[in-house]
Scaffold this active site. Sequence first.
Site, mmCIF file in Angstrom:
data_model
loop_
_atom_site.group_PDB
_atom_site.id
_atom_site.type_symbol
_atom_site.label_atom_id
_atom_site.label_comp_id
_atom_site.label_asym_id
_atom_site.label_seq_id
_atom_site.Cartn_x
_atom_site.Cartn_y
_atom_site.Cartn_z
ATOM 1 N N ASP A 109 0.817 -1.210 0.000
ATOM 2 C CA ASP A 109 0.000 0.000 0.000
ATOM 3 C C ASP A 109 0.850 1.259 0.000
ATOM 4 O O ASP A 109 0.311 2.364 -0.110
ATOM 5 C CB ASP A 109 -0.951 -0.005 1.207
ATOM 6 C CG ASP A 109 -2.393 -0.168 0.783
ATOM 7 O OD1 ASP A 109 -2.635 -0.619 -0.355
ATOM 8 O OD2 ASP A 109 -3.288 0.163 1.581
ATOM 9 N N ASP A 120 -11.158 -6.010 11.330
ATOM 10 C CA ASP A 120 -11.066 -7.456 11.442
ATOM 11 C C ASP A 120 -12.152 -8.011 12.363
ATOM 12 O O ASP A 120 -12.749 -9.052 12.094
ATOM 13 C CB ASP A 120 -9.672 -7.871 11.930
ATOM 14 C CG ASP A 120 -9.155 -6.997 13.064
ATOM 15 O OD1 ASP A 120 -9.944 -6.220 13.629
ATOM 16 O OD2 ASP A 120 -7.959 -7.089 13.377
#
Length: 734
Positions: A140, A444
């Site tokens: 990223d 998550d």
Amino acid sequence: MGSEGGYVPLFETKTAKLALAYRVVATSMFTSLCLMWLYRATHFPPLGKPGRLASIGLFASELWLGFHCLLSLLLRWNVIYRHTFKNRLARRENDLPEVDIFVCTADPVLEPPIIVVNTILAVMGYDYPTDKLSVYLSDDGGSDLTFNAVLEASEFSKSWLPYCRKYNVEPRSPVVYFRSKPKPVDSNHAASLASIKKLYEEMEKRVEMPSKLGGVPDEVRAKHKGFSKWDTYKARDDHDAIVQIVVDRRSPDAKDIEGNTLPTLVYLAREKRPRHFSHFKAGSMNALIRVSSKITNGEILMNVDCDMYSNNSQAVRDALCFFMDEKKGQQIGFVQFPQRFENLTRNELYGTSLRVPTEVELHGLDGCGGSNYIGSGCFHRRVSLTGMRYKEYALEGKKSKRTTIEGSAHDLEEDSKAVASSSFELNTQWGKEMGVKYGIAVEDFVTGLGIQCKGWKSVYFNPERAGFIGLAPTTLAQVLNQQKRWGEGNLQIILSRYCPLIFGYNKISLIHQLAYCHYNLRALNSFPTVYYCFIPALYLLKGVPLFPEVSSPWFLPYAFIVVAKCVPSLVEFIYSKGTFKGWVNGQRVWLYKQTSSYTFATIDTILGLLGLSNMKFSITAKVSADDVAQRYEREIMEFGVASPIFDILTTLALLNLFCFVVMAYKVIKEANKVKMLETMALQIWICGAIVFINWPLYEAIFIRKDKGRLPSSVAIKSAGFVCLIVSFILFSRG
């Protein structure tokens, strides 16, 4: 375990040996909490008498902290442990599914490329058929430094993987293996070890040199066409999608030095544009899910952060024992391994081992209905992450045949760019019903909850040999800021549509919902804990008792709660192979988290609801300055930066120290010492415990001279706060 009607189980589940002890403690604690609440509700000082308002505040604090304590005990009500039978799985070698492994990185400075290289090599080295194994790196940061590191990793893997297979190497992260100083079994092994170590050191220099030079040299860029993708690169948040199949296992060139096929290796830097929000790691994961479906489309997905290397080459087979069990495996959506850390001090200075959560609490959560997804070291069925409900899979998905991927590497790269574009997710269910969820700092957690609410089960597996090992924060500021981020994210969940009691209603059990709430509500312990740390000490200074005296029967519930919280906690920690000093350090950091990290997390969450604060993502640094690292190794706490977090801690510590010293002076001067000690016993104990736990902070204020000492500005500011608070209390009538 034997087989029933031809069924051979691939795993078993056992209840913890201490299950009865946990339940006895939980029942006793519940009784004591009820008695404590009863005492507080029936013993308020009369209106106008000193301590009435303080007692009301203590009652509110005790109600909340007691409730959260019960949620903690609920996690321990049904602690279970899982065990796998990999030898039985070996009989089904031909049935093994394809596995796609995701490695995520975001910054080549905070996460140096050599760390990424070692993580990639560790998972490429899994004891698994290489024609069914693929590794994807999501960068990223979009850095050519990282791409260069991936190229170097692919070349080194041609020698490293055969060496691992030949000598059964564990762990398969080269840097960790060499650091362990392996002992060769014979002269041939010694020669191979020297050779592979030399190759690694040469590769390490080639990986690190571009960072030192400020960029990849032209002569290196000329060797691989992939670097041309950076010709149109503008900035890390403004560039085209880059997809490079570095190793294509279908190619005749994808062979190691012994002629064995190499796993597929893919580099991905998804498209970034300033006008499109990237969603940080969650967006990266969703891009990986889509890109991998175009290239290899493995049935099982595993993701690991770049700083958490695989420590066990059998981990993938352990996970498959759950997925491939013929009776109980079909409904399992994901298998979560614990997070372990290698850079811990002997006594775990900052309590970052997560020892009790990994060894006790997550086993208890598994027993309540299933582990949560903790963002790394987790194996998923692809269909569970792409939005399919278990009932759909049971009826249709299992019958459907896997699509064979065809096309040249170049064609697959071009097709994948479309699904890695920054606009692909617009007007789709990605981040909502598909993939990793968006909009929450702890994406998550809600992703795992969402999977379970669609009928899937989860498993927590904690093998004797750790599956994954990473790097823990090495300064107190890093630890507390990380905890603030987690606390804020979990509190956001309880205030959102993903609140387990609402989102999980009629989808998962009530016990499972409440067990999740233990984590989501943790940040709200902050204000009651701060109140408990300040008010008893201040009223100790005034000589006003807020608790029952020792001779009163009501003293017993309080005394039992203190013992029942401390002793089982210590036993759990020692049972989990910790040390007494490590437990003390853990209690200190627990207090620091409650009073600083979670206080700011709660405030920021409230401000966010009011539109006054924006969620930000920060990466924990994986490297430290030499002097900081040396103090960490010597177990000297690091306070060397001025931070609002330290303002609260220092004020709390100095206030309790002042009150304790004044009280000690009063006891010495008091004629009837026994009566005073009997009346103020619990307040003295609370104040004394806080003083004891803060000893390293007092050293950082008054004794230490190194750069890690507490900044004078923080100490002076906090001393001023203490003077104001003490003056207000002494002259108030409440």
